[in-house]
Write an enzyme that holds these catalytic residues in place. Structure first.
Site, PDB file in Angstrom:
ATOM      1  N   GLU A 198      42.956  33.561  51.235  1.00 54.54           N
ATOM      2  CA  GLU A 198      42.578  34.795  50.547  1.00 54.54           C
ATOM      3  C   GLU A 198      43.820  35.620  50.197  1.00 54.54           C
ATOM      4  O   GLU A 198      43.882  36.238  49.128  1.00 54.54           O
ATOM      5  CB  GLU A 198      41.621  35.613  51.419  1.00 54.54           C
ATOM      6  CG  GLU A 198      40.265  34.967  51.643  1.00 54.54           C
ATOM      7  CD  GLU A 198      39.541  34.666  50.338  1.00 54.54           C
ATOM      8  OE1 GLU A 198      39.403  35.572  49.512  1.00 54.54           O
ATOM      9  OE2 GLU A 198      39.124  33.506  50.141  1.00 54.54           O
ATOM     10  N   TRP A 255      45.350  33.951  47.214  1.00 52.27           N
ATOM     11  CA  TRP A 255      44.625  34.334  45.987  1.00 52.27           C
ATOM     12  C   TRP A 255      45.149  35.667  45.473  1.00 52.27           C
ATOM     13  O   TRP A 255      45.298  35.869  44.260  1.00 52.27           O
ATOM     14  CB  TRP A 255      43.125  34.468  46.277  1.00 52.27           C
ATOM     15  CG  TRP A 255      42.309  33.221  46.068  1.00 52.27           C
ATOM     16  CD1 TRP A 255      41.767  32.428  47.019  1.00 52.27           C
ATOM     17  CD2 TRP A 255      41.946  32.627  44.810  1.00 52.27           C
ATOM     18  NE1 TRP A 255      41.081  31.379  46.439  1.00 52.27           N
ATOM     19  CE2 TRP A 255      41.173  31.476  45.093  1.00 52.27           C
ATOM     20  CE3 TRP A 255      42.197  32.950  43.473  1.00 52.27           C
ATOM     21  CZ2 TRP A 255      40.651  30.665  44.090  1.00 52.27           C
ATOM     22  CZ3 TRP A 255      41.668  32.146  42.477  1.00 52.27           C
ATOM     23  CH2 TRP A 255      40.909  31.019  42.784  1.00 52.27           C
ATOM     24  N   TRP A 289      27.978  39.487  23.560  1.00 55.75           N
ATOM     25  CA  TRP A 289      27.280  40.048  24.718  1.00 55.75           C
ATOM     26  C   TRP A 289      26.128  40.938  24.263  1.00 55.75           C
ATOM     27  O   TRP A 289      26.238  41.655  23.276  1.00 55.75           O
ATOM     28  CB  TRP A 289      28.256  40.855  25.580  1.00 55.75           C
ATOM     29  CG  TRP A 289      29.442  40.080  26.067  1.00 55.75           C
ATOM     30  CD1 TRP A 289      30.735  40.203  25.655  1.00 55.75           C
ATOM     31  CD2 TRP A 289      29.449  39.058  27.060  1.00 55.75           C
ATOM     32  NE1 TRP A 289      31.548  39.325  26.321  1.00 55.75           N
ATOM     33  CE2 TRP A 289      30.782  38.590  27.196  1.00 55.75           C
ATOM     34  CE3 TRP A 289      28.451  38.466  27.854  1.00 55.75           C
ATOM     35  CZ2 TRP A 289      31.151  37.590  28.084  1.00 55.75           C
ATOM     36  CZ3 TRP A 289      28.816  37.461  28.746  1.00 55.75           C
ATOM     37  CH2 TRP A 289      30.155  37.039  28.860  1.00 55.75           C
ATOM     38  N   ASN A 317      32.893  40.721  49.832  1.00 53.48           N
ATOM     39  CA  ASN A 317      33.451  39.867  48.776  1.00 53.48           C
ATOM     40  C   ASN A 317      32.431  38.889  48.208  1.00 53.48           C
ATOM     41  O   ASN A 317      32.372  38.679  46.989  1.00 53.48           O
ATOM     42  CB  ASN A 317      34.671  39.091  49.289  1.00 53.48           C
ATOM     43  CG  ASN A 317      35.359  38.333  48.166  1.00 53.48           C
ATOM     44  OD1 ASN A 317      35.776  38.917  47.187  1.00 53.48           O
ATOM     45  ND2 ASN A 317      35.451  37.009  48.295  1.00 53.48           N
ATOM     46  N   TRP A 377      36.589  39.312  38.228  1.00 49.54           N
ATOM     47  CA  TRP A 377      35.582  39.451  37.170  1.00 49.54           C
ATOM     48  C   TRP A 377      35.690  38.342  36.134  1.00 49.54           C
ATOM     49  O   TRP A 377      34.683  37.798  35.674  1.00 49.54           O
ATOM     50  CB  TRP A 377      35.698  40.831  36.510  1.00 49.54           C
ATOM     51  CG  TRP A 377      34.846  41.822  37.228  1.00 49.54           C
ATOM     52  CD1 TRP A 377      35.238  42.707  38.194  1.00 49.54           C
ATOM     53  CD2 TRP A 377      33.439  41.993  37.087  1.00 49.54           C
ATOM     54  NE1 TRP A 377      34.157  43.416  38.658  1.00 49.54           N
ATOM     55  CE2 TRP A 377      33.035  43.005  37.990  1.00 49.54           C
ATOM     56  CE3 TRP A 377      32.464  41.402  36.287  1.00 49.54           C
ATOM     57  CZ2 TRP A 377      31.718  43.431  38.116  1.00 49.54           C
ATOM     58  CZ3 TRP A 377      31.148  41.823  36.401  1.00 49.54           C
ATOM     59  CH2 TRP A 377      30.781  42.823  37.308  1.00 49.54           C
TER      60      TRP A 377
END
Length: 482
Positions: free
Chosen positions: A288, A291, A320, A355, A396
């Site tokens: 993590e 990352w 969208w 998370n 995201w």
């Protein structure tokens, strides 16, 4: 003594710590070489710029509380901390020019990677160097600085797994270094400097972050306790939001109360051989942290990301749906999908979200509601106490299948099966969606069941139908790109 012959100014930004602070360490080291030198720490709050960057009010409060606390901690080391209130980044330039007139000979600071921060620092560096002031920047935001982990052809990794492999090899070769805390000149007064500058001191916050301790030693103790007692179970419990299975350190990493280097150092000390085992809790927690480095490396290599552009350029043309009522329902935790709603309420009530739930709620917004991932990215930043651009944007874009190392577009989380898997007894759901507290463990996950109480609301979309719509949106873009 009121005034020193020369001032070494440490400009604190997202390194709000006394231990392992490269800027403080080098400033104290250089100041010792001459007599009549003083090290002065400086923090400049810029609330208008913070708002432009969608910084959550709770994070702003955490920063203000931490700076006030750090004033006390640094005073014990003989280093005054001058905390000022400006308005925008542009106002910082005038403050530094005023400091030149008060005897500033050198500035020390930690680099920041984002575009406007880089522009601010470059402008101030140029002005100060023209006036003969020494400017020193240190890169400690990553454990391995951007540009140090590259492919054989010298490019930035776009996929995490080979990046991690190279990163771990580098860690084995060079380890991590942490700086000790330093002593300053206790005779020098920040109050004197504040009066000379005639600038407003930093305002207090609103105490919205009061649940988060800000004393550095408390945060270090929390990290040590996690590495000693909890990290062994991290792999088993980290995806279960009802359990305290995560470190709870993300907010402190985001504003630099602790460094990632300190986390790795402590993990190595406590975990021992377990760290070498691929599926151990300690090695998964280390992943993590890697990352975190990965997304910062990506941001530096591809600065267009700061403009909220998708990493995979073909996805920029996705049409969208952006239904505003659906977006508000998602923000408010009223989608009719219990785990999604519980997660969004956790965010709204506490300023933090587990998370695993970040992935589930992000997938739901993009893949079930067909809403632009940037809407969610901005909402998270405006609400999270641990909001960091690189990690938030990276997460995201991963969920939206628009980023580097992203989930394939056809991999769409089912919010019901995710709920059954990661909150099997509905404990987390009941905590944040009390309307469902009397539901049994099986039915609590199913928003379409007729047994749902009237106080709850029907699902705003049908997942299986929404999945088909999303696949069609992505398929259209992929075909046109070909």
């Amino acid at each position: 003594m009121a005034k020193a012959t020369s001032l070494h100014i440490v400009w604190l930004r997202n390194d709000l710590r006394v231990f392992d602070n490269a800027s403080l360490f080098h400033a104290a080291q250089n100041a010792r070489e001459q007599e009549s030198n003083a090290v002065v720490a400086l923090y400049i709050a810029t609330p208008t710029t913070w708002q432009q960057h969608n910084m959550a009010p709770i994070k702003q409060d955490l920063i203000r509380r931490r700076v006030k606390q750090m004033q006390q901690e640094l005073a014990e080391q003989g280093i005054p901390l001058l905390a000022l209130e400006a308005d925008t980044y542009q106002d910082c330039e005038a403050i530094f020019i005023s400091l030149v007139n008060e005897g500033m000979v050198a500035v020390y600071g930690q680099v920041e990677y984002e575009l406007r921060e880089q522009q601010r620092d470059n402008a101030i560096t140029k002005q100060l160097q023209e006036k003969g002031v020494e400017v020193n920047w240190y890169d400690r935001l990553c454990i391995m600085s951007p540009g140090s982990i590259l492919t054989q052809s010298g490019d930035t990794y776009k996929v995490f797994t080979p990046f991690k492999r190279n990163w771990l090899s580098r860690l084995q070769e060079q380890g991590v270094h942490c700086y000790s805390r330093v002593k300053g000149n206790p005779e020098f007064s920040a109050d004197y400097l504040a009066k000379q500058l005639g600038l407003p001191v930093m305002a207090d916050g609103d105490e919205s972050s009061a649940a988060w301790p800000v004393a550095e030693q408390q945060v270090l103790d929390k990290m040590r306790e996690f590495c000693q007692q909890q990290v062994a179970d991290y792999q088993k419990t980290r995806d279960l939001p009802a359990k305290k299975g995560t470190s709870g350190l993300s907010a402190y990493l985001a504003c630099g109360v602790i460094s990632a280097q300190q986390c790795v150092n402590r993990l190595q000390m406590e975990a021992g051989p377990e760290l070498e085992q691929e599926k151990s809790g300690s090695s998964v927690w280390l992943s993590e942290l890697i990352w975190r480095d990965f997304y910062k490396h990506i941001l530096v290599a591809y600065p267009d990301l700061i403009k909220h552009k998708p990493f995979q350029k073909d996805t920029a043309s996705i049409k969208w749906h952006n239904n505003k009522k659906h977006f508000k329902a998602w923000c408010d935790g009223k989608t009719g999908y219990p785990l999604v709603d519980a997660a969004m309420r956790q965010l709204n009530q506490t300023g933090w979200m587990h998370n695993r739930l970040r992935m589930i709620t992000a997938s739901f917004l993009v893949k079930d509601l067909q809403i632009d991932w940037r809407w969610g990215e901005q909402y998270f930043m405006s609400t999270l106490i641990d909001g960091e651009f690189a990690a938030n944007n990276g997460g995201w874009q991963w969920a939206a299948s628009t980023g580097t190392d992203a989930a394939p577009y056809f991999r769409i989380f089912n919010p019901i099966t995710q709920s059954e898997r990661f909150d099997p007894e509905g404990e987390f759901i009941r905590r944040f969606v009390p309307e469902l507290e009397h539901m049994n463990n099986k039915e609590i996950h199913w928003p379409h069941k007729k047994t749902m109480p009237d106080s709850y609301w029907p699902a705003i979309v049908d997942h299986s139908e929404a999945r088909k719509i999303t696949l069609a949106l992505f398929t259209e873009v992929k075909k046109s790109d070909e």
